[in-house]
Scaffold this motif. Structure first.
Motif, PDB file in Angstrom:
ATOM      1  N   GLN A  84      59.263  44.358  90.503  1.00 20.25           N
ATOM      2  CA  GLN A  84      59.159  42.987  90.990  1.00 20.25           C
ATOM      3  C   GLN A  84      60.493  42.498  91.530  1.00 20.25           C
ATOM      4  N   LYS A  92      51.361  37.768  90.905  1.00 19.31           N
ATOM      5  CA  LYS A  92      49.916  37.812  91.143  1.00 19.31           C
ATOM      6  C   LYS A  92      49.465  39.152  91.723  1.00 19.31           C
ATOM      7  N   ASN A  93      50.403  39.974  92.191  1.00 17.38           N
ATOM      8  CA  ASN A  93      50.079  41.279  92.761  1.00 17.38           C
ATOM      9  C   ASN A  93      50.414  42.429  91.816  1.00 17.38           C
ATOM     10  N   CYS A  94      50.627  42.112  90.528  1.00 16.58           N
ATOM     11  CA  CYS A  94      50.971  43.122  89.532  1.00 16.58           C
ATOM     12  C   CYS A  94      49.816  43.309  88.554  1.00 16.58           C
ATOM     13  N   TYR A  95      49.458  44.567  88.332  1.00 15.57           N
ATOM     14  CA  TYR A  95      48.304  44.888  87.494  1.00 15.57           C
ATOM     15  C   TYR A  95      48.648  46.031  86.546  1.00 15.57           C
ATOM     16  N   SER A 102      40.311  43.790  89.028  1.00 18.88           N
ATOM     17  CA  SER A 102      40.330  42.425  89.559  1.00 18.88           C
ATOM     18  C   SER A 102      41.109  42.322  90.862  1.00 18.88           C
ATOM     19  N   ASN A 106      41.917  39.741  95.176  1.00 16.90           N
ATOM     20  CA  ASN A 106      43.239  39.481  95.745  1.00 16.90           C
ATOM     21  C   ASN A 106      43.235  39.793  97.238  1.00 16.90           C
TER      22      ASN A 106
END
Length: 373
Positions: A84, A92-95, A102, A106
């Motif tokens: 990051q 919000k783009n980290c999983y 989910s 996005n």
């Protein structure tokens, strides 16, 4: 307990790397694409698997024009935090491996590059496809052709692209040899030799675990000779024979091949003789022989620069970091429908897996295996 998460966390901590050449800067940027402004569509990519090769791809993507790193999927929170900060990736783009389904909600991510151990490619691509995102999968695409076909079918059903990380399909000196062959400059192709191997280190790494790697050297490094035989000869093989040699059954346990020699026959009469090994260094060479001339690449598949010569002299195409070119070209395929000189789609990956399956059968039976690709 989550074995996948625990394994990937352990893998990230160990940061096992392959003994290829170091990552070169994009040294000679004479290619017109990299010397002029770009104002077209950009593919927004999340990388799944933040190990050594995922890091290499991320670094290379900083020089891309058509592709941008915007997300990550990892089982290691500390890695996510580091990425990051380094690549300016929003939270919000980290999983992680439990919640990345989910990603379907996005809109800021177009594609996921799956760079996990071989045995995890199948599940990763199926879940990415179900989420409606394009999938790029590192090679080998799966651990056998059956899994590969399931991945192709899932992506077709979801109406998303499935591409495989065949970076050599975009390498300029390789493409120059293919151009020369297509124009008849070698005459009828008679012979190909592909040597792929290195002496592997840490005996505890995942590449020596059949459950994670799907095999041994053939899956990891021998696939370069398999794929190279096909794009250098320019035909699909119709038979294969193979012989396995194992000198260290402790390090290379049951189902993990150390050294395999294999031979391919092509419909035009050409034959290929190839070697795949985890027990010898200095093996990265392709040689193509025809009636009128020859071509040689050495190194042929390392991270570059790729060097080679033909009967007409040295190959001098400029070097740009392979993964930079790969990701830019794949963005063109996904976003603009570009057609690469050598395919990089899921069907291409299944062909290599079909040959790998046949090589293992040939080793087990001692018999020639017919191929239908």
């Amino acid at each position: 307990m989550n074995p996948r998460r625990d394994f990937l966390q352990k893998l990230a901590a160990s940061a096992v790397t392959l003994p290829f050449l170091p990552l070169y800067a994009s040294s000679v940027r004479s290619d017109l694409f990299y010397n002029k402004p770009y104002d077209g569509p950009v593919l927004r990519v999340a990388i799944m698997g933040l190990g050594s090769y995922g890091t290499r791809v991320a670094e290379a993507m900083q020089s891309c024009k058509r592709a941008r790193l915007v997300g990550v999927i990892s089982g290691t929170p500390s890695k996510i935090k580091d990425w990051q900060a380094k690549y300016n990736i929003p939270a919000k783009n980290c999983y992680n491996y439990e919640n990345y389904d989910s990603i379907k909600d996005n809109p800021d991510i177009d594609a996921v590059y799956v760079i996990t151990p071989n045995a995890l490619h199948h599940e990763g691509v199926l879940r990415v496809a179900a989420a409606g995102k394009h999938a790029i999968c590192e090679k080998p695409m799966a651990i056998n052709a059956r899994e590969g076909k399931e991945m192709v079918d899932a992506c077709r059903k979801a109406n998303v692209k499935l591409l495989v990380g065949y970076r050599m399909h975009f390498e300029p000196n390789t493409l120059e040899i293919i151009r020369m062959r297509n124009e008849g400059e070698f005459g009828d192709i008679m012979f190909f030799q592909g040597l792929s191997g290195f002496r592997i280190g840490d005996p505890g790494q995942w590449r020596l675990d059949k459950d994670l790697a799907g095999g041994g050297a053939l899956m990891d490094i021998g696939i370069y000779a398999i794929n190279g035989a096909r794009y250098m000869v320019g035909e699909e093989p119709v038979w294969v024979t193979a012989q396995e040699t194992k000198t260290d059954p402790v390090k290379f346990r049951e189902g993990v091949d150390e050294t395999i020699q294999f031979q391919l026959g092509f419909p035009g009469g050409a034959v290929a003789s190839c070697l795949s090994t985890y027990n010898m260094n200095n093996l990265d060479r392709f040689f193509l022989n025809g009636e009128k001339g020859f071509a040689e690449l050495q190194p042929s598949t390392g991270y570059g620069p790729i060097k080679g010569r033909t009967h007409k002299g040295e190959l001098t195409k400029p070097h740009v970091t392979h993964q930079t070119v790969q990701m830019d070209e794949m963005a063109g395929i996904i976003l603009e429908g570009k057609k690469p000189e050598v395919p990089v789609d899921g069907a291409e990956g299944v062909k290599d897996l079909t040959i790998i399956d046949a090589i293992y059968r040939a080793c087990e039976t001692g018999k020639k295996q017919e191929l239908e690709l």
